[in-house]
Design an enzyme around this catalytic site. Structure first.
Site, PDB file in Angstrom:
ATOM      1  CB  THR A  19      -0.885   0.037   1.266  1.00 55.64           C
ATOM      2  OG1 THR A  19      -1.645  -1.162   1.318  1.00 55.64           O
ATOM      3  CG2 THR A  19      -1.819   1.236   1.230  1.00 55.64           C
ATOM      4  CE  LYS A  36      -4.906  -1.302   1.860  1.00 53.76           C
ATOM      5  NZ  LYS A  36      -5.640  -2.270   2.662  1.00 53.76           N
TER       6      LYS A  36
HETATM    7  P1  NAD Z   1       5.721  -5.869   7.547  1.00 57.74           P
HETATM    8  O1  NAD Z   1       6.519  -4.757   8.105  1.00 57.74           O
HETATM    9  O2  NAD Z   1       5.328  -7.003   8.411  1.00 57.74           O
HETATM   10  O3  NAD Z   1       6.475  -6.510   6.237  1.00 57.74           O
HETATM   11  C1  NAD Z   1       7.259  -5.773   5.345  1.00 57.74           C
HETATM   12  C2  NAD Z   1       8.502  -6.611   5.057  1.00 57.74           C
HETATM   13  O4  NAD Z   1       9.292  -5.942   4.062  1.00 57.74           O
HETATM   14  C3  NAD Z   1       9.398  -6.795   6.280  1.00 57.74           C
HETATM   15  O5  NAD Z   1       9.588  -8.185   6.521  1.00 57.74           O
HETATM   16  C4  NAD Z   1      10.709  -6.104   5.887  1.00 57.74           C
HETATM   17  O6  NAD Z   1      11.864  -6.747   6.411  1.00 57.74           O
HETATM   18  C5  NAD Z   1      10.645  -6.196   4.386  1.00 57.74           C
HETATM   19  N1  NAD Z   1      11.482  -5.200   3.707  1.00 57.74           N
HETATM   20  C6  NAD Z   1      11.569  -3.872   3.920  1.00 57.74           C
HETATM   21  N2  NAD Z   1      12.449  -3.304   3.081  1.00 57.74           N
HETATM   22  C7  NAD Z   1      12.929  -4.309   2.301  1.00 57.74           C
HETATM   23  C8  NAD Z   1      13.883  -4.375   1.255  1.00 57.74           C
HETATM   24  N3  NAD Z   1      14.526  -3.288   0.830  1.00 57.74           N
HETATM   25  N4  NAD Z   1      14.130  -5.588   0.693  1.00 57.74           N
HETATM   26  C9  NAD Z   1      13.501  -6.705   1.117  1.00 57.74           C
HETATM   27  N5  NAD Z   1      12.586  -6.703   2.121  1.00 57.74           N
HETATM   28  C10 NAD Z   1      12.311  -5.522   2.703  1.00 57.74           C
HETATM   29  O7  NAD Z   1       4.423  -5.188   6.898  1.00 57.74           O
HETATM   30  P2  NAD Z   1       3.079  -5.919   6.432  1.00 57.74           P
HETATM   31  O8  NAD Z   1       2.077  -5.855   7.523  1.00 57.74           O
HETATM   32  O9  NAD Z   1       3.420  -7.220   5.795  1.00 57.74           O
HETATM   33  O10 NAD Z   1       2.593  -4.890   5.309  1.00 57.74           O
HETATM   34  C11 NAD Z   1       3.170  -4.856   4.009  1.00 57.74           C
HETATM   35  C12 NAD Z   1       2.323  -3.942   3.154  1.00 57.74           C
HETATM   36  O11 NAD Z   1       0.976  -4.443   3.114  1.00 57.74           O
HETATM   37  C13 NAD Z   1       2.236  -2.502   3.673  1.00 57.74           C
HETATM   38  O12 NAD Z   1       2.253  -1.618   2.593  1.00 57.74           O
HETATM   39  C14 NAD Z   1       0.889  -2.472   4.379  1.00 57.74           C
HETATM   40  O13 NAD Z   1       0.332  -1.170   4.425  1.00 57.74           O
HETATM   41  C15 NAD Z   1       0.071  -3.422   3.518  1.00 57.74           C
HETATM   42  N6  NAD Z   1      -1.049  -4.085   4.185  1.00 57.74           N
HETATM   43  C16 NAD Z   1      -0.905  -4.639   5.415  1.00 57.74           C
HETATM   44  C17 NAD Z   1      -2.006  -5.255   6.020  1.00 57.74           C
HETATM   45  C18 NAD Z   1      -1.907  -5.878   7.392  1.00 57.74           C
HETATM   46  O14 NAD Z   1      -2.955  -6.228   7.971  1.00 57.74           O
HETATM   47  N7  NAD Z   1      -0.717  -6.067   7.952  1.00 57.74           N
HETATM   48  C19 NAD Z   1      -3.243  -5.304   5.355  1.00 57.74           C
HETATM   49  C20 NAD Z   1      -3.344  -4.770   4.077  1.00 57.74           C
HETATM   50  C21 NAD Z   1      -2.232  -4.152   3.490  1.00 57.74           C
END
Ligand code: NAD
Length: 306
Positions: free
Chosen positions: A100, A175
Site C-alpha cells: 500500500t 485502497k
Molecule cells: P511488515 O513490516 O510485516 O512486512 C514488510 C517486510 O518488508 C518486512 O519483513 C521487511 O523486512 C521487508 N522489507 C523492507 N524493506 C525491504 C527491502 N529493501 N528488501 C527486502 N525486504 C524488505 O508489513 P506488512 O504488515 O506485511 O505490510 C506490508 C504492506 O501491506 C504494507 O504496505 C501495508 O500497508 C500493507 N497491508 C498490510 C495489512 C496488514 O494487515 N498487515 C493489510 C493490508 C495491506
C-alpha cells in the site's frame, strides 16, 4: 508450476508467498529479515541472498513492502528490480506490487517498468493477516487489462476477490479510500463502545444489538476493539497486529495527501488520521490499529474535541 520471485516476506508477504507455494508454484523469496527467510523455507519456498538473486528465472515478480520509499528503493534504484530484469533479457515476467503506497510512487514504478518494456500492476490488498493466511484477500488492481488477466491466476492463489480498478495507480486509489473508511469507522465504533460502557452498557451487549442492526461494520463484527467480544480480534491478544497502528497512520496520511491534491473534503479522515498519529506518538505504533479504542478511553473529552 511457475517460478515466482517474492520480495518482502513480513506479516502479509510471508503467508501470501506460502499460499503460492501451496498452489504448486516455485517461490524464491527475499527479505531483510533472516527470520522471514527461514519461515519461507519452512513453508517450502527457497530463500535468496538478495532481491536481484531472487529474480533469476522468475516468470512473475511480486513485492509486498512497507511503504512508497521502500518500493521506489527496491524497484527503481540503480541495481533495483527493473534494472536487473532489463539486463537479464529473456522472457518478460509479470510485475506486481502489492504494497500500500502513494499513488505517485505507484505511477513512477509503472512508468519505469513500461519504459523498460515490462507491464506492471499495482495490486494492494484488503483483508489483513487473516486474509493473507487464509488466501481470502481482496486485490484492487491498477494497470492494463492484458497484464491483469495474465496475473489473475497468481492473485487468485492468494485472494478471493480480484478487481481491476482501472489504469496505473488506480489500485492504490481504491485502497486508500477503503482504508480511510476503515480508519474512520474504527474511531467511531470505539467512541460508541466507550460511551456505552460509561453509560452502563457492556461492549458485549452493544455488539449483540448492533451486529444485526444499522451500526453493523467489519470493525464491529470481525475486529471488535473492545476485548472479550470477538475471540479472534487483536484486542484479545493485547493488540498484537494484525494491522499495525503505524501502517494505518501511514494509510490515513496517504488519503489526506491525495485529498489535498484533489481538493476533496475529508474532515473526518483528517481527525481520525490525527488519532492514529497520536497512538504512534505515544509509542504504541507497533500495536494493532484497533488500540485506538484504548487510546481514546484514556483521553479527556475536553482535550480530544478542542
Ligand atoms: P511488515 O513490516 O510485516 O512486512 C514488510 C517486510 O518488508 C518486512 O519483513 C521487511 O523486512 C521487508 N522489507 C523492507 N524493506 C525491504 C527491502 N529493501 N528488501 C527486502 N525486504 C524488505 O508489513 P506488512 O504488515 O506485511 O505490510 C506490508 C504492506 O501491506 C504494507 O504496505 C501495508 O500497508 C500493507 N497491508 C498490510 C495489512 C496488514 O494487515 N498487515 C493489510 C493490508 C495491506
Amino acid at each position: 508450476m511457475t517460478a515466482i520471485a517474492f520480495i518482502g516476506l513480513g506479516n502479509m508477504g510471508g503467508p501470501m508467498a506460502a499460499n503460492l507455494v501451496r498452489a504448486g508454484h516455485q517461490v524464491t523469496g527475499f527479505d531483510l529479515s533472516p527470520g522471514s527467510l527461514a519461515e519461507l523455507r519452512t513453508a517450502g519456498g527457497t530463500s535468496a541472498m538478495s532481491a536481484a538473486e531472487a529474480l533469476t528465472g522468475a516468470e512473475v515478480v511480486i513485492t509486498m513492502l512497507p511503504a512508497g520509499p521502500q518500493v521506489r528503493d527496491v524497484w527503481l534504484h540503480q541495481g533495483g528490480l527493473i534494472d536487473v530484469l532489463a539486463k537479464q533479457g529473456g522472457t518478460r515476467p509479470a510485475l506486481i506490487d502489492c504494497s500500500t503506497i502513494d499513488v505517485a510512487s505507484a505511477r513512477a514504478v509503472h512508468e519505469a517498468a513500461e519504459a523498460a518494456g515490462f507491464a506492471m500492476l499495482d495490486a494492494p490488498v484488503s483483508g489483513g493477516v487473516g486474509g493473507a493466511v487464509g488466501g481470502t484477500l481482496t486485490f484492487m488492481v491498477g494497470g492494463a487489462e492484458p497484464a491483469f488477466e495474465h496475473a489473475k491466476p497468481y492473485l487468485t492463489a492468494m485472494g478471493r476477490t480480484i478487481v481491476l480498478a482501472g489504469g496505473p495507480g488506480m489500485g492504490q486509489v481504491a485502497k486508500i479510500c477503503n482504508n480511510m473508511i476503515l480508519g474512520i469507522n474504527m474511531v467511531g465504533l470505539s467512541e460508541a463502545l466507550i460511551l456505552g460502557e460509561r453509560l452502563g452498557l457492556s461492549a458485549a451487549k452493544l455488539h449483540e444489538i448492533c451486529a444485526p442492526s444499522s451500526g453493523q461494520s467489519w470493525a464491529l463484527t470481525t475486529y471488535c476493539p473492545a476485548p472479550g467480544v470477538v475471540a479472534s480480534a487483536p484486542s484479545n491478544r493485547d493488540y498484537a497486529p494484525g494491522f499495525m497502528a503505524m501502517l494505518m497512520a501511514k494509510d490515513m496520511m496517504l488519503s489526506q495527501a491525495a485529498a489535498d491534491g484533489a481538493n476533496s473534503p475529508t474532515p473526518l479522515g483528517a481527525l481520525a488520521a490525527s488519532f492514529y498519529q497520536a497512538v504512534c506518538d505515544a509509542g504504541e505504533g507497533r500495536r494493532d490499529f484497533s488500540f485506538v479504542y484504548q487510546w481514546l478511553a484514556e483521553q479527556d473529552r475536553a482535550v480530544v474535541t478542542k
